[in-house]
Motif scaffolding. Structure first.
Motif, PDB file in Angstrom:
ATOM      1  N   LEU A  52       0.859  -1.180   0.000  1.00 27.31           N
ATOM      2  CA  LEU A  52       0.000   0.000   0.000  1.00 27.31           C
ATOM      3  C   LEU A  52       0.891   1.224   0.000  1.00 27.31           C
ATOM      4  CD1 LEU A  52      -2.796   1.382   0.217  1.00 27.31           C
ATOM      5  CD2 LEU A  52      -2.536   1.235   2.712  1.00 27.31           C
ATOM      6  N   SER A  53       0.611   2.138  -0.927  1.00 25.93           N
ATOM      7  CA  SER A  53       1.381   3.376  -1.007  1.00 25.93           C
ATOM      8  C   SER A  53       0.475   4.479  -1.531  1.00 25.93           C
ATOM      9  CB  SER A  53       2.610   3.202  -1.906  1.00 25.93           C
ATOM     10  OG  SER A  53       2.210   2.877  -3.218  1.00 25.93           O
ATOM     11  N   CYS A  54       0.988   5.686  -1.440  1.00 26.23           N
ATOM     12  CA  CYS A  54       0.313   6.862  -1.989  1.00 26.23           C
ATOM     13  C   CYS A  54       1.421   7.692  -2.623  1.00 26.23           C
ATOM     14  CB  CYS A  54      -0.406   7.634  -0.890  1.00 26.23           C
ATOM     15  SG  CYS A  54      -1.348   9.062  -1.473  1.00 26.23           S
ATOM     16  N   GLY A  55       1.569   7.552  -3.943  1.00 24.25           N
ATOM     17  CA  GLY A  55       2.698   8.194  -4.611  1.00 24.25           C
ATOM     18  C   GLY A  55       3.986   7.580  -4.106  1.00 24.25           C
ATOM     19  N   GLU A  56       4.903   8.408  -3.644  1.00 20.64           N
ATOM     20  CA  GLU A  56       6.187   7.915  -3.132  1.00 20.64           C
ATOM     21  C   GLU A  56       6.121   7.521  -1.659  1.00 20.64           C
ATOM     22  OE1 GLU A  56       8.269  12.137  -1.957  1.00 20.64           O
ATOM     23  OE2 GLU A  56       8.320  11.518  -4.051  1.00 20.64           O
ATOM     24  N   HIS A  57       4.981   7.679  -1.031  1.00 21.37           N
ATOM     25  CA  HIS A  57       4.827   7.392   0.398  1.00 21.37           C
ATOM     26  C   HIS A  57       4.326   5.976   0.618  1.00 21.37           C
ATOM     27  CE1 HIS A  57       5.489  11.601   1.326  1.00 21.37           C
ATOM     28  NE2 HIS A  57       4.664  11.890   0.316  1.00 21.37           N
ATOM     29  N   LEU A  58       4.978   5.270   1.548  1.00 18.30           N
ATOM     30  CA  LEU A  58       4.631   3.887   1.851  1.00 18.30           C
ATOM     31  C   LEU A  58       3.723   3.813   3.068  1.00 18.30           C
ATOM     32  CD1 LEU A  58       8.221   2.379   1.528  1.00 18.30           C
ATOM     33  CD2 LEU A  58       6.432   2.481  -0.219  1.00 18.30           C
ATOM     34  N   MET A  59       3.070   2.630   3.237  1.00 20.19           N
ATOM     35  CA  MET A  59       2.275   2.454   4.440  1.00 20.19           C
ATOM     36  C   MET A  59       3.150   2.724   5.658  1.00 20.19           C
ATOM     37  SD  MET A  59       1.745  -1.631   4.699  1.00 20.19           S
ATOM     38  CE  MET A  59       2.703  -2.551   3.532  1.00 20.19           C
ATOM     39  N   GLY A  60       2.523   3.278   6.683  1.00 20.48           N
ATOM     40  CA  GLY A  60       3.246   3.646   7.894  1.00 20.48           C
ATOM     41  C   GLY A  60       3.684   5.091   7.922  1.00 20.48           C
ATOM     42  N   GLU A  61       3.663   5.763   6.784  1.00 24.10           N
ATOM     43  CA  GLU A  61       4.158   7.138   6.724  1.00 24.10           C
ATOM     44  C   GLU A  61       3.084   8.141   7.116  1.00 24.10           C
ATOM     45  OE1 GLU A  61       6.620   8.499   3.509  1.00 24.10           O
ATOM     46  OE2 GLU A  61       7.199   6.448   3.017  1.00 24.10           O
ATOM     47  N   ALA A 131      -6.284 -10.295   6.033  1.00 20.51           N
ATOM     48  CA  ALA A 131      -5.010  -9.588   6.155  1.00 20.51           C
ATOM     49  C   ALA A 131      -5.287  -8.093   6.257  1.00 20.51           C
ATOM     50  CB  ALA A 131      -4.113  -9.885   4.951  1.00 20.51           C
ATOM     51  N   TRP A 132      -4.322  -7.370   6.858  1.00 19.16           N
ATOM     52  CA  TRP A 132      -4.446  -5.936   7.048  1.00 19.16           C
ATOM     53  C   TRP A 132      -3.103  -5.277   6.754  1.00 19.16           C
ATOM     54  CZ3 TRP A 132      -6.134  -9.801  10.087  1.00 19.16           C
ATOM     55  CH2 TRP A 132      -7.496  -9.849  10.396  1.00 19.16           C
ATOM     56  N   SER A 133      -3.158  -4.115   6.125  1.00 17.40           N
ATOM     57  CA  SER A 133      -1.950  -3.301   5.970  1.00 17.40           C
ATOM     58  C   SER A 133      -1.865  -2.363   7.161  1.00 17.40           C
ATOM     59  CB  SER A 133      -2.001  -2.477   4.683  1.00 17.40           C
ATOM     60  OG  SER A 133      -2.935  -1.409   4.814  1.00 17.40           O
ATOM     61  N   SER A 134      -0.677  -1.869   7.425  1.00 13.18           N
ATOM     62  CA  SER A 134      -0.570  -0.763   8.372  1.00 13.18           C
ATOM     63  C   SER A 134      -1.145   0.471   7.704  1.00 13.18           C
ATOM     64  CB  SER A 134       0.892  -0.516   8.753  1.00 13.18           C
ATOM     65  OG  SER A 134       1.302  -1.465   9.719  1.00 13.18           O
ATOM     66  N   PRO A 135      -1.607   1.421   8.495  1.00 13.18           N
ATOM     67  CA  PRO A 135      -2.171   2.630   7.897  1.00 13.18           C
ATOM     68  C   PRO A 135      -1.104   3.582   7.410  1.00 13.18           C
ATOM     69  CG  PRO A 135      -2.488   2.624  10.288  1.00 13.18           C
ATOM     70  CD  PRO A 135      -1.781   1.373   9.935  1.00 13.18           C
ATOM     71  N   MET A 136      -1.577   4.571   6.662  1.00 12.90           N
ATOM     72  CA  MET A 136      -0.780   5.754   6.368  1.00 12.90           C
ATOM     73  C   MET A 136      -1.653   6.941   6.784  1.00 12.90           C
ATOM     74  SD  MET A 136      -0.868   5.941   2.201  1.00 12.90           S
ATOM     75  CE  MET A 136      -0.132   4.347   2.011  1.00 12.90           C
ATOM     76  N   TRP A 137      -1.011   7.963   7.301  1.00  7.38           N
ATOM     77  CA  TRP A 137      -1.723   9.137   7.800  1.00  7.38           C
ATOM     78  C   TRP A 137      -1.501  10.270   6.831  1.00  7.38           C
ATOM     79  CZ3 TRP A 137       0.669   5.455  10.607  1.00  7.38           C
ATOM     80  CH2 TRP A 137      -0.051   4.858  11.639  1.00  7.38           C
ATOM     81  N   VAL A 138      -2.574  10.695   6.156  1.00  7.81           N
ATOM     82  CA  VAL A 138      -2.496  11.691   5.086  1.00  7.81           C
ATOM     83  C   VAL A 138      -3.275  12.925   5.529  1.00  7.81           C
ATOM     84  CG1 VAL A 138      -2.924  12.172   2.661  1.00  7.81           C
ATOM     85  CG2 VAL A 138      -2.458   9.799   3.408  1.00  7.81           C
ATOM     86  N   THR A 139      -2.568  14.008   5.730  1.00 10.59           N
ATOM     87  CA  THR A 139      -3.237  15.273   6.065  1.00 10.59           C
ATOM     88  C   THR A 139      -3.496  16.028   4.784  1.00 10.59           C
ATOM     89  OG1 THR A 139      -2.210  15.353   8.250  1.00 10.59           O
ATOM     90  CG2 THR A 139      -3.057  17.443   7.350  1.00 10.59           C
TER      91      THR A 139
END
Length: 141
Positions: A52-61, A131-139
């Protein structure tokens, strides 16, 4: 205010009923610890692969954006994937029912909330494993 990743592991009584994964930059003890600290982790009841990612950001970021978040995902199941749910702030936001062992794609949040949005994946297979991914926190600004 805590930001935690997910992880699972079996004990000696329930061996092979839960699995954890950690993404590392280098396969060393220090690299594994760094992956845990960065929350680049997954949890599952079988050996399910999740990205799981958002652009260049990975899960957990934790990061900020002025754009609508575009989530990139990839799941390799051990059985057909019955459902992939994108969760935002503990609410089911988008549900896909691919019925395939391999699922990948991009999804754009059409209406992100102003402020912090916590996104993660919940995967359900046809055989009952999850299964679950770790989250990413997107402001979103």
């Amino acid at each position: 205010g805590h930001k935690l990743g997910v992880f699972a592991s079996s004990d000696h009584i329930s061996t092979h009923t839960s699995f954890g994964g950690v993404y590392v930059e280098e396969f060393t003890r220090e690299g594994i610890i760094n992956g845990f600290k960065a929350r680049r982790t997954v949890a599952a009841t079988d050996k399910v692969f999740i990205e799981l990612s958002c652009g260049e950001h990975l899960m957990g970021e934790v990061f900020e954006t002025k754009e609508k978040p575009v989530l990139n995902y990839r799941v390799l199941g051990t059985a057909p994937v019955k459902r992939v749910t994108i969760v935002r702030n503990e609410a089911d936001l988008h549900i896909m029912e691919p019925n395939e062992k391999e699922v990948a794609g991009d999804w754009t949040d059409p209406s992100p909330l102003t402020g912090e949005n916590r996104y993660y994946l919940r995967i359900e297979q046809t055989d009952g494993n999850m299964a679950w991914s770790s989250p990413m926190w997107v402001t979103v600004k």
